[in-house]
Design an enzyme around this catalytic site. Structure first.
Site, PDB file in Angstrom:
ATOM      1  N   CYS A  88       0.862  -1.175   0.000  1.00 13.98           N
ATOM      2  CA  CYS A  88       0.000   0.000   0.000  1.00 13.98           C
ATOM      3  C   CYS A  88       0.902   1.228   0.000  1.00 13.98           C
ATOM      4  O   CYS A  88       1.659   1.439   0.962  1.00 13.98           O
ATOM      5  CB  CYS A  88      -0.905  -0.015   1.231  1.00 13.98           C
ATOM      6  SG  CYS A  88      -2.010   1.397   1.254  1.00 13.98           S
ATOM      7  N   CYS A 238      -3.363   6.821  -4.939  1.00 17.70           N
ATOM      8  CA  CYS A 238      -3.076   5.385  -4.826  1.00 17.70           C
ATOM      9  C   CYS A 238      -1.636   5.081  -5.270  1.00 17.70           C
ATOM     10  O   CYS A 238      -1.326   5.120  -6.467  1.00 17.70           O
ATOM     11  CB  CYS A 238      -4.071   4.558  -5.643  1.00 17.70           C
ATOM     12  SG  CYS A 238      -3.972   2.794  -5.255  1.00 17.70           S
TER      13      CYS A 238
END
Ligand code: PYC
Length: 336
Positions: A88, A238
């Site tokens: 992530c 992201c």
């Protein structure tokens, strides 16, 4: 009563809840093995930390772990409202900002172990963080799926630390006012990919869908909308999604090694991305890139692998203790 110590941060609007103490005993060994133990034996714990009533669909959890590899400053396992994330990007930026806030690290380079490989994060003097991600690559180019209710949708499949389907031609307006319909559309794409057997390497589920459009802002290369696995959209651009985009740009010859790509999220936060080719990244890095290399060996149609470097900024929001009374019926979240 059980308690868990947390630090909440956000990276470009996307929250990360770092668990610094009170996590389950996952034993030792590589983080991929510890992730398996977490998933199989402590999934209730995950749900208690990030879902309602203590969390929300948007929060990404980050369990701070002792690294298996002693060259690393920290290990981390990321999770969300429905399960676990390989890597992530925004969460790594949040982790580094939180470790700095705790006084555990100073500006400079830090190796961080994740279940999908080692990433390198640099805490810069201006408090931004640059993440040298696991290797990214485009796996399939211009695949068309039939999305019920919408028709044919064409996109690329790429790995950026998670699996993405990246769509540039969609006819949607990427503005915050349209987030509801963008969520419905991208959810339909994800269902269609699964129903029609379109996967990442080795049959991996493609669980992130990413739409692109031009940004109206000068100096920004692109705006995105990213649907995450639990149906929340990413408030940040992201990190793994930007990595997947860089892999596609590199494969298409649209972004040169070292050139900067400014990726804006649907709410206007920005990550800067650039890449080096995996072949040029050096022997020590290639040891860490086993997932991408395995994926390529598994039969990629489009094999140019890159090492993405993503820069963003996180802000600390809260520091506290989650409490779980023994008789709390919602200690493991609200079942949905
Ligand atoms: O920044 O890589 C990322 C990410 C994945 C899911 C939410 N954010």
């Amino acid at each position: 009563m059980k308690t868990i110590l947390i630090i909440d941060s956000h990276t470009g609007g996307e929250p990360t809840r770092l668990v610094v103490a009170g996590g389950p005993d996952l034993g030792s060994g590589p983080l991929s093995e510890r992730l398996k133990r977490l998933r199989e034996h402590h999934d209730d714990w995950r749900a208690g930390v990030v879902t309602e009533p203590r969390g929300s669909d948007v929060i990404v959890g980050a369990l701070l772990c002792e690294p298996h590899d002693s060259s690393c400053s920290a290990g981390v396992i990321f999770f969300n409202n429905v399960g676990y994330l390989g890597m992530c990007g925004h969460g790594t930026i949040g982790l580094v900002a939180s470790l700095a806030y705790m006084g555990r690290i100073e500006p400079g380079r830090h190796r961080i172990e994740t279940p999908v490989g080692i990433v390198e994060a640099t805490l810069n003097e201006d408090r931004s963080v640059s993440v040298r991600n696991v290797a990214a690559h485009r796996y399939r180019r211009a695949l068309t799926v039939d999305v019920p209710g919408y028709g044919a949708v064409t996109g690329d499949v790429a790995w950026g630390g998670n699996w993405f389907f990246l769509v540039s031609e969609h006819g949607c307006t990427l503005e915050p006012a349209h987030i509801g319909e963008l969520t419905t559309f991208t959810h339909a794409i994800r269902e269609a990919l699964e129903a029609q057997g379109v996967t990442g390497a080795g049959g991996a589920l493609i669980d992130h869908i990413e739409l692109f459009a031009q940004s109206p802002r000068a100096g920004i290369d692109s705006r995105n909308f990213v649907l995450c696995p639990g149906n929340a959209y990413d408030r940040s651009p992201c990190g793994t999604g930007t990595s997947a985009k860089l892999a596609c740009l590199a494969a298409d010859g649209k972004l040169a090694q070292g050139e900067t790509w400014r990726q804006e999220s649907i709410i206007g936060s920005v990550f800067e991305g650039r890449y080096v080719l995996l072949d040029d990244a050096g022997a020590s890095e290639t040891d860490d890139q086993s997932h991408a290399v395995r994926a390529i060996d598994a039969g990629s149609g489009d094999t140019r692998a890159i090492v993405p470097i993503i820069t963003g900024r996180a802000h600390i929001m809260a520091e506290g203790k989650l409490c779980f009374e023994q008789d709390d019926p919602f200690a493991s979240g609200i079942p949905v």
